[in-house]
Design a protein around this motif. Sequence first.
Motif, PDB file in Angstrom:
ATOM      1  N   GLU A 132      42.219  44.367  50.639  1.00 54.89           N
ATOM      2  CA  GLU A 132      41.817  42.962  50.525  1.00 54.89           C
ATOM      3  C   GLU A 132      40.404  42.921  49.972  1.00 54.89           C
ATOM      4  O   GLU A 132      39.488  43.552  50.519  1.00 54.89           O
ATOM      5  CB  GLU A 132      41.842  42.253  51.885  1.00 54.89           C
ATOM      6  N   GLY A 141      37.062  40.897  49.409  1.00 51.61           N
ATOM      7  CA  GLY A 141      36.362  39.707  49.926  1.00 51.61           C
ATOM      8  C   GLY A 141      36.955  39.296  51.260  1.00 51.61           C
ATOM      9  O   GLY A 141      37.497  38.214  51.416  1.00 51.61           O
ATOM     10  N   ASP A 159      33.874  43.712  51.143  1.00 52.60           N
ATOM     11  CA  ASP A 159      33.077  42.490  50.963  1.00 52.60           C
ATOM     12  C   ASP A 159      31.722  42.893  50.387  1.00 52.60           C
ATOM     13  O   ASP A 159      31.264  44.019  50.608  1.00 52.60           O
ATOM     14  CB  ASP A 159      32.872  41.729  52.275  1.00 52.60           C
ATOM     15  N   ASN A 205      30.794  45.416  45.310  1.00 48.91           N
ATOM     16  CA  ASN A 205      31.284  44.401  44.387  1.00 48.91           C
ATOM     17  C   ASN A 205      32.774  44.636  44.071  1.00 48.91           C
ATOM     18  O   ASN A 205      33.133  45.690  43.541  1.00 48.91           O
ATOM     19  CB  ASN A 205      30.434  44.474  43.112  1.00 48.91           C
ATOM     20  N   TRP A 206      33.615  43.693  44.424  1.00 52.89           N
ATOM     21  CA  TRP A 206      35.068  43.728  44.194  1.00 52.89           C
ATOM     22  C   TRP A 206      35.674  45.120  44.290  1.00 52.89           C
ATOM     23  O   TRP A 206      35.709  45.700  45.345  1.00 52.89           O
ATOM     24  CB  TRP A 206      35.431  43.000  42.900  1.00 52.89           C
ATOM     25  N   ASN A 258      41.262  36.198  48.441  1.00 58.14           N
ATOM     26  CA  ASN A 258      40.949  34.769  48.433  1.00 58.14           C
ATOM     27  C   ASN A 258      39.494  34.718  47.993  1.00 58.14           C
ATOM     28  O   ASN A 258      38.593  34.638  48.821  1.00 58.14           O
ATOM     29  CB  ASN A 258      41.154  34.189  49.839  1.00 58.14           C
TER      30      ASN A 258
HETATM   31  C1  LIG Z   1      36.553  32.536  50.023  1.00 53.49           C
HETATM   32  S1  LIG Z   1      35.804  33.816  50.981  1.00 53.49           S
HETATM   33  C2  LIG Z   1      37.276  34.514  51.720  1.00 53.49           C
HETATM   34  C3  LIG Z   1      37.038  35.125  53.056  1.00 53.49           C
HETATM   35  C4  LIG Z   1      38.331  35.542  53.785  1.00 53.49           C
HETATM   36  N1  LIG Z   1      39.071  36.509  53.024  1.00 53.49           N
HETATM   37  C5  LIG Z   1      39.185  34.323  54.036  1.00 53.49           C
HETATM   38  O1  LIG Z   1      40.223  34.148  53.369  1.00 53.49           O
HETATM   39  O2  LIG Z   1      38.832  33.522  54.912  1.00 53.49           O
HETATM   40  C6  LIG Z   1      35.347  34.990  49.742  1.00 53.49           C
HETATM   41  C7  LIG Z   1      34.743  36.283  50.267  1.00 53.49           C
HETATM   42  O3  LIG Z   1      34.423  37.095  49.120  1.00 53.49           O
HETATM   43  C8  LIG Z   1      33.177  37.725  49.326  1.00 53.49           C
HETATM   44  N2  LIG Z   1      32.590  38.025  48.005  1.00 53.49           N
HETATM   45  C9  LIG Z   1      31.905  37.183  47.175  1.00 53.49           C
HETATM   46  N3  LIG Z   1      31.533  37.828  46.065  1.00 53.49           N
HETATM   47  C10 LIG Z   1      31.986  39.104  46.169  1.00 53.49           C
HETATM   48  C11 LIG Z   1      31.912  40.250  45.330  1.00 53.49           C
HETATM   49  N4  LIG Z   1      31.292  40.192  44.153  1.00 53.49           N
HETATM   50  N5  LIG Z   1      32.489  41.387  45.760  1.00 53.49           N
HETATM   51  C12 LIG Z   1      33.116  41.441  46.971  1.00 53.49           C
HETATM   52  N6  LIG Z   1      33.218  40.394  47.816  1.00 53.49           N
HETATM   53  C13 LIG Z   1      32.654  39.229  47.422  1.00 53.49           C
HETATM   54  C14 LIG Z   1      32.370  36.730  50.134  1.00 53.49           C
HETATM   55  O4  LIG Z   1      31.308  37.356  50.822  1.00 53.49           O
HETATM   56  C15 LIG Z   1      33.451  36.124  51.039  1.00 53.49           C
HETATM   57  O5  LIG Z   1      33.529  36.821  52.255  1.00 53.49           O
END
Ligand SMILES: C[S@@+](CC[C@H](N)C(=O)[O-])C[C@H]1O[C@@H](n2cnc3c(N)ncnc32)[C@H](O)[C@@H]1O
Length: 289
Positions: free
Chosen positions: A124, A126, A149, A177-178, A195
Amino acid sequence: MHGISVKEFLFWKKKQLSKGGDHQSFSFLLNCLGDISASDLNLISLNSDENLYLKKNLDFLESVWDDHLLKSCPIQYLCGITFWRDLKLKVTNKVLIPRPETELLVDIVFSIFRNKTEKLFFAELGTGSGAISIALALAYPLSDGLATDIDPDALEIATKNFINSSKQSNLKFFCGNWWSPLESFKGELDLAISNPPYIPRDTYEKLPKEVKNFEPKVALLGGEDGLKHIREIIKKAPLFLREKGWLILENHFDQSEKVKQLLAKNKFTSIEIVKDLSGIGRFTIGRYK
Ligand SMILES: C[S@@+](CC[C@H](N)C(=O)[O-])C[C@H]1O[C@@H](n2cnc3c(N)ncnc32)[C@H](O)[C@@H]1O
């Protein structure tokens, strides 16, 4: 426990609700901090000669309710928890409060991978509070999950939530990052889910203050057109999925057609838009070749 008469409690409750706010948030507060559920409340209205017992006193509950009303802070952050599917999750303002519509994402996985004893290898991207990954790791106990994350504070909360929800050890957490923290798993994943932040900038600026002032910007903002992160996730997904591996994405209400095109451009097949319970094309799914 703090014992009070039902009459006193009902009088106090009426006073709190007359200040504003909605019944659902008030019930949430009573349930989480007072340990009085909605069904307890229905029962006491019928037995008003009895006493009832609250985990916190009325002054404390009132101060939290006032905070919620005055600052528009989501009640889940003030209580420090939320409920999602059958999970009770810790939340702080470092993580998005997982939304009810996202619960469906787990059902989409169930409809693709019907055998719960399958040894799925999933990631998953993020994970935020960890909601989706934890639900999957528990539902498929023989699976192995990777949850990433960019925010280490979010990962700390997700890790705590996993430990509190289970004694299993089939979910690992990675910061970055991703796809970048998953370099060593290239070509191995049966399933990737995300998400991601997908709100376009204009829309982000106009979000209600209870969202914009409290929930993390990094969890919401998806660049100018909202698709910045979705593009990046789709582009690199073929490197990490095994052949016929699935990618499941949540997107904004009007992005499904564009996400569908992005998947097709990156050689995905079996592309489908899945609607949420309001009939909105909320998820876009596809299989790598
Ligand atoms: C919309 S939230 C979703 C959180 C959880 N999965 C949910 O559905 O409730 C997006 C998540 O992506 C993370 N995120 C944002 N930019 C990111 C990146 N470049 N790489 C990894 N994660 C990232 C944020 O910190 C956040 O926790």
